[in-house]
Design a protein around this motif. Structure first.
Motif, mmCIF file in Angstrom:
data_model
loop_
_atom_site.group_PDB
_atom_site.id
_atom_site.type_symbol
_atom_site.label_atom_id
_atom_site.label_comp_id
_atom_site.label_asym_id
_atom_site.label_seq_id
_atom_site.Cartn_x
_atom_site.Cartn_y
_atom_site.Cartn_z
ATOM 1 N N PHE A 136 0.842 -1.201 0.000
ATOM 2 C CA PHE A 136 0.000 0.000 0.000
ATOM 3 C C PHE A 136 0.879 1.253 0.000
ATOM 4 C CE2 PHE A 136 -2.140 3.523 2.113
ATOM 5 C CZ PHE A 136 -3.315 3.603 1.374
ATOM 6 N N VAL A 137 0.465 2.224 -0.823
ATOM 7 C CA VAL A 137 1.207 3.480 -0.949
ATOM 8 C C VAL A 137 0.264 4.655 -0.731
ATOM 9 C CG1 VAL A 137 2.365 4.995 -2.609
ATOM 10 C CG2 VAL A 137 2.986 2.602 -2.489
ATOM 11 N N ASN A 138 0.764 5.657 -0.061
ATOM 12 C CA ASN A 138 0.072 6.941 0.024
ATOM 13 C C ASN A 138 0.736 7.847 -1.013
ATOM 14 O OD1 ASN A 138 -0.730 9.586 0.613
ATOM 15 N ND2 ASN A 138 -0.945 9.160 2.792
ATOM 16 N N PRO A 139 0.126 8.016 -2.197
ATOM 17 C CA PRO A 139 0.799 8.740 -3.283
ATOM 18 C C PRO A 139 1.037 10.218 -2.967
ATOM 19 C CG PRO A 139 -1.496 8.353 -3.844
ATOM 20 C CD PRO A 139 -1.223 7.587 -2.586
ATOM 21 N N TYR A 140 0.211 10.783 -2.098
ATOM 22 C CA TYR A 140 0.372 12.188 -1.741
ATOM 23 C C TYR A 140 1.675 12.406 -0.973
ATOM 24 C CZ TYR A 140 -4.610 11.692 -2.712
ATOM 25 O OH TYR A 140 -5.819 11.381 -3.290
ATOM 26 N N ARG A 141 1.944 11.479 -0.044
ATOM 27 C CA ARG A 141 3.178 11.623 0.747
ATOM 28 C C ARG A 141 4.415 11.252 -0.074
ATOM 29 N NH1 ARG A 141 -0.596 13.179 3.174
ATOM 30 N NH2 ARG A 141 -0.003 14.839 1.717
ATOM 31 N N ASN A 152 12.089 6.408 7.311
ATOM 32 C CA ASN A 152 11.335 7.524 7.875
ATOM 33 C C ASN A 152 9.990 7.745 7.186
ATOM 34 O OD1 ASN A 152 12.990 8.381 5.599
ATOM 35 N ND2 ASN A 152 12.258 10.440 6.018
ATOM 36 N N ILE A 153 9.789 7.165 5.990
ATOM 37 C CA ILE A 153 8.504 7.337 5.301
ATOM 38 C C ILE A 153 7.693 6.038 5.289
ATOM 39 C CG2 ILE A 153 9.388 9.201 3.852
ATOM 40 C CD1 ILE A 153 9.417 7.214 1.486
ATOM 41 N N LEU A 154 8.136 5.051 6.072
ATOM 42 C CA LEU A 154 7.448 3.757 6.115
ATOM 43 C C LEU A 154 6.539 3.641 7.339
ATOM 44 C CD1 LEU A 154 10.331 1.273 5.185
ATOM 45 C CD2 LEU A 154 8.641 2.315 3.664
ATOM 46 N N TYR A 210 -5.287 5.993 11.355
ATOM 47 C CA TYR A 210 -5.390 6.776 10.136
ATOM 48 C C TYR A 210 -4.327 7.867 10.055
ATOM 49 C CZ TYR A 210 -6.838 10.328 6.901
ATOM 50 O OH TYR A 210 -6.830 11.250 5.898
ATOM 51 N N THR A 211 -4.076 8.549 11.163
ATOM 52 C CA THR A 211 -3.119 9.659 11.132
ATOM 53 C C THR A 211 -1.738 9.198 10.689
ATOM 54 O OG1 THR A 211 -2.729 9.304 13.503
ATOM 55 C CG2 THR A 211 -4.312 11.021 12.889
ATOM 56 N N GLU A 212 -1.360 7.983 11.078
ATOM 57 C CA GLU A 212 -0.050 7.451 10.695
ATOM 58 C C GLU A 212 -0.024 7.103 9.205
ATOM 59 O OE1 GLU A 212 3.945 6.163 11.869
ATOM 60 O OE2 GLU A 212 2.438 7.599 12.529
ATOM 61 N N LEU A 213 -1.121 6.527 8.708
ATOM 62 C CA LEU A 213 -1.198 6.195 7.288
ATOM 63 C C LEU A 213 -1.192 7.447 6.417
ATOM 64 C CD1 LEU A 213 -3.790 3.275 7.051
ATOM 65 C CD2 LEU A 213 -1.375 3.192 6.434
ATOM 66 N N ASN A 214 -1.780 8.523 6.901
ATOM 67 C CA ASN A 214 -1.822 9.753 6.115
ATOM 68 C C ASN A 214 -0.550 10.566 6.253
ATOM 69 O OD1 ASN A 214 -3.160 11.505 4.311
ATOM 70 N ND2 ASN A 214 -3.727 12.863 5.993
ATOM 71 N N ARG A 215 0.263 10.240 7.259
ATOM 72 C CA ARG A 215 1.505 10.981 7.489
ATOM 73 C C ARG A 215 2.698 10.338 6.789
ATOM 74 N NH1 ARG A 215 5.490 11.273 11.532
ATOM 75 N NH2 ARG A 215 4.658 9.412 12.540
ATOM 76 N N LYS A 216 2.634 9.026 6.552
ATOM 77 C CA LYS A 216 3.738 8.298 5.938
ATOM 78 C C LYS A 216 3.381 7.885 4.515
ATOM 79 C CE LYS A 216 6.408 8.359 9.610
ATOM 80 N NZ LYS A 216 6.856 7.110 10.255
ATOM 81 N N ALA A 217 4.348 7.317 3.786
ATOM 82 C CA ALA A 217 4.166 7.091 2.351
ATOM 83 C C ALA A 217 3.918 5.637 1.949
ATOM 84 C CB ALA A 217 5.388 7.619 1.584
#
Length: 321
Positions: free
Chosen positions: A171-176, A274-276, A287-294
């Motif tokens: 899973f990737v957070n493309p924004y981060r 640091n982005i994992l 949720y906050t951790e998923l939206n803060r990391k990549a």
């Protein structure tokens, strides 16, 4: 080859090897020995795909040929993993741009024997235009070929400023990811990944990661990139693609790419822990951790599709950009 050219080639090989972090065994750096071992000898048979790059595509994608793509996410996927590909398409793969940077997703698949599976792939390709299918068997032992195939496809069919290589269960957070790139501006021969420290090769024949002594005869592995995800540049892929022509293949793709090819091409690996987001033992993602990391790192596959369930909220909170 003239003596002057040979000397220049030797100097280049030595300099790139010297720039690679040392791996000590009994006080001796074995990096030059690893480099020498993987160098193909003149009498050795070259692999049609890893060395000779004889790739042909029965299915292809035009997703990033225009040159407007900022980040291409290249996902290595098994032919039968239709549900995983659809999950990516419905979640982070649906993000076309962020902060005026275009993002696209392409899936790398190899050949199949079952006509039913091929029919499904053809349908996917026609519907989504994001499938690239090569001309060698899609097996675990051929993942190295698939990796070089991705480099080959990118070289001739894709123009993007950055490459994010993924496995299809990541899973990737493309924004981060975009925020990270804009902040760090990776350039040149670089590869950002989760760096695994010095380990011993797996000699247990029952293990999925079994590495024979004939394939890797040394008792210690240099630090390498875990293969689930890494961020890199076109320059890095071009350099590793080139040196793959003259280096003996091995089955473990993460070792081959991030040790052998990176060593020979002079690609510097940087840890991006640091982005994992680590998959928690209780499988509960905040949720906050998923939206803060990549990127989610799920080494044992315990969390599976769970982080994907937070996608709508992540998308909602970032879509204003």
């Amino acid at each position: 080859m003239s003596s002057s050219i040979a000397a220049t080639t030797s100097q280049k090989t030595n300099s790139t090897t010297a720039s690679f972090p040392p791996t000590f065994v009994r006080g001796k750096d074995i990096t030059p020995l690893i480099s020498e071992f993987f160098q193909l000898k003149t009498n050795e048979t070259k692999d049609d795909f890893v060395n000779l790059h004889r790739y042909k595509f029965s299915l292809d994608s035009k997703r990033c040929r225009s040159g407007s793509t900022f980040l291409v996410i290249i996902v290595h996927s098994a032919p039968g993993n239709t549900q995983k590909r659809n999950l990516i398409r419905k979640t982070f793969g649906s993000t076309g741009s962020y902060k005026n940077r275009n993002i696209t997703v392409v899936f790398m698949i190899a050949a199949v024997k079952q006509q039913q599976t091929q029919t499904v792939l053809q349908y996917e390709s026609q519907r989504y235009g994001d499938i690239v299918q090569g001309n060698f068997p899609d097996t675990y032992e051929d993942l190295v070929r698939k990796h070089i195939m991705a480099m080959h496809w990118f070289k001739y069919r894709c123009k993007a400023k950055y490459i994010l290589k993924l496995d299809d269960d990541t899973f990737v957070n493309p924004y981060r990811i975009i925020d990270h790139i804009l902040k760090t501006r990776p350039q040149g021969l670089t590869m950002e990944c989760k760096v695994s420290p010095h380990q011993r090769p797996q000699r247990d024949k029952k293990s999925k990661w079994h590495t024979t002594e004939s394939e890797y005869p040394f008792s210690v592995l240099p630090p390498y990139c875990l293969g689930f995800a890494y961020l890199t540049t076109p320059e890095s892929w071009a350099a590793m693609y080139k040196v793959s022509e003259t280096n003996r293949r091995m089955n473990m793709e993460d070792l081959y790419v991030s040790i052998v090819l990176a060593m020979k091409a002079g690609v510097q690996r940087t840890d991006f822990s640091n982005i994992l987001v680590e998959c928690p033992r209780n499988k509960t993602f905040y949720y906050t951790e998923l939206n803060r990391k990549a990127i989610v790192i799920d080494q044992r596959g315990h969390c599976g599709s769970i982080p994907f369930r937070h996608w709508r909220q992540i998308q909602h909170d970032n879509e204003r950009f």
